[in-house]
Write an enzyme that holds these catalytic residues in place. Structure first.
Site, PDB file in Angstrom:
ATOM      1  N   LYS A 110       0.953   1.471   5.837  1.00  0.00           N
ATOM      2  CA  LYS A 110       0.726   0.024   5.798  1.00  0.00           C
ATOM      3  C   LYS A 110      -0.582  -0.297   5.086  1.00  0.00           C
ATOM      4  O   LYS A 110      -0.656  -1.267   4.334  1.00  0.00           O
ATOM      5  CB  LYS A 110       0.772  -0.564   7.211  1.00  0.00           C
ATOM      6  N   LYS A 189      11.450   3.182   2.155  1.00  0.00           N
ATOM      7  CA  LYS A 189      11.970   2.755   3.451  1.00  0.00           C
ATOM      8  C   LYS A 189      12.105   1.236   3.476  1.00  0.00           C
ATOM      9  O   LYS A 189      11.164   0.528   3.120  1.00  0.00           O
ATOM     10  CB  LYS A 189      11.026   3.180   4.589  1.00  0.00           C
ATOM     11  N   LYS A 192      10.410  -4.902   6.740  1.00  0.00           N
ATOM     12  CA  LYS A 192      10.174  -6.338   6.653  1.00  0.00           C
ATOM     13  C   LYS A 192       8.926  -6.627   5.836  1.00  0.00           C
ATOM     14  O   LYS A 192       8.844  -7.601   5.117  1.00  0.00           O
ATOM     15  CB  LYS A 192      10.016  -6.924   8.060  1.00  0.00           C
TER      16      LYS A 192
END
Ligand code: ATP
Ligand code: MG
Length: 322
Positions: A110, A189, A192
């Site tokens: 992230k 992957k 969202k």
């Protein structure tokens, strides 16, 4: 068996969420004691807009119900409605080695994708551990990306038990290999927060356009190709009936086809597969009062269990009378 899993209200539910997790939620609700929650405390790491977070949280409840989650069988609730979780999270954070969290790849991914390096994001596996441990869960249905976090949870719970005596049940991840990592339209992957999703509750026409835009390799049409690992084939196999899947695999192995053909077949299969939940969603969304009632009843049940476990942990470590 006691099952627990959560999903973050960080945006519209996508195919990866369904095949990696939600499908298992629904399959397990019939025979098991199941707790499913909407992880709004986790989402606060990414969604910094109050109106949006509220909307996403409500939408997620509607999505889950439309996909077949049955509140009479499973307990469905919003994470922040169980404040015991935050209390338990603190107890677990004490005694968590920094190195354990530094090794977590979801955090690193992230950050690499531009999310800011907040302490909340860094410590999120421990909030997740609190979520799991608070219900004495032994089974956690998740996609492959979450397996490492379940290991963190086992580590932290194991060392607490070791220091303070048997308190927590050690959980196991439950992963369906066939859909453990659904690829996004960029081959990474599907997530969202990565802007690479195919949403479950998308208008069929829009979704067809998105599918048509999926980037493919530039192999010549006549060349044969191994189907497994190809983004289009992998997505097709999720939504197409078994027999169509076999004929598509044979087509790949034979060669002499264009990706445009596969995309069209994928869009057709997707439209059929999602038609029913899409229709059901519209009905549910029309009655928000009922959704709020379901969530309130779920929270009451979840709190009852979580407060028992929290009290047990507080007694064990000496912040409540034994
Ligand atoms: P975010 O980008 O906000 O982290 P996400 O798309 O990763 O969102 P989560 O709410 O973090 O979704 O995860 C909900 C569940 O869906 C988890 O069990 C996770 O393992 C599963 N999941 C998420 N993405 C995929 C995927 N591409 N394939 C399989 N399972 C997935
Ligand atoms: Mg995620």
């Amino acid at each position: 068996m006691r099952v627990l899993s959560g999903i973050q209200p960080t945006g519209a539910i996508h195919w990866g969420n369904y095949f990696g997790a939600i499908r298992q939620y629904i399959a397990l609700q019939d025979n098991e004691q199941a707790f499913y929650f909407i992880a709004n405390l986790h989402a606060l790491n990414a969604v910094r807009d109050a109106a949006k977070l509220r909307q996403y949280t409500f939408d997620m409840a509607v999505d889950l119900l439309a996909l077949g989650l049955d509140p009479n069988k499973a307990t469905l609730f919003v994470q922040s409605d169980v404040p015991e979780i935050s209390q338990l999270c603190w107890i677990l954070l004490t005694g968590t080695p920094m190195g354990l969290l530094e090794r977590c790849v979801a955090y690193k991914d992230k950050i690499a994708k531009g999310q800011s390096a907040d302490a909340g994001l860094f410590t999120y596996p421990i909030l997740q551990a609190a979520d799991i441990l608070a219900y004495d869960s032994d089974t956690v249905p998740v996609g492959a990306d979450q397996v490492q976090h379940i290991e963190v949870c086992r580590d932290v719970a194991g060392s607490f038990n070791h220091q303070f005596g048997q308190t927590f049940v050690l959980p196991k991840a439950y992963v369906l290999e066939a859909s453990a990592r659904v690829p996004g339209i960029d081959g990474e992957k599907m997530s969202k927060s990565y802007n690479n999703t195919l949403a479950v509750f998308e208008d069929a026409k829009t979704q067809r356009k998105q599918i048509m835009r999926i980037v493919t390799d530039s192999r010549p049409m006549e060349e044969a190709k191994e189907p497994a690992g190809d983004v289009l084939y992998d997505l097709f196999s999720l939504v197409a009936p078994e027999s169509d899947r076999e004929s598509m695999a044979a087509l790949y192995r034979r060669g002499g086809f264009g990706y445009g053909e596969v995309k069209k077949a994928l869009a057709d299969a997707a439209e059929k597969f999602w038609a029913e939940p899409r229709a059901r969603r519209a009905e549910l969304a029309a009655n928000p009062k009922q959704i709020h009632e379901i969530l309130a009843a779920g929270a009451a049940k979840a709190r009852k269990k979580a407060s028992e476990v929290l009290a047990r942990a507080q007694r064990a470590c000496g912040i409540a009378a034994s």
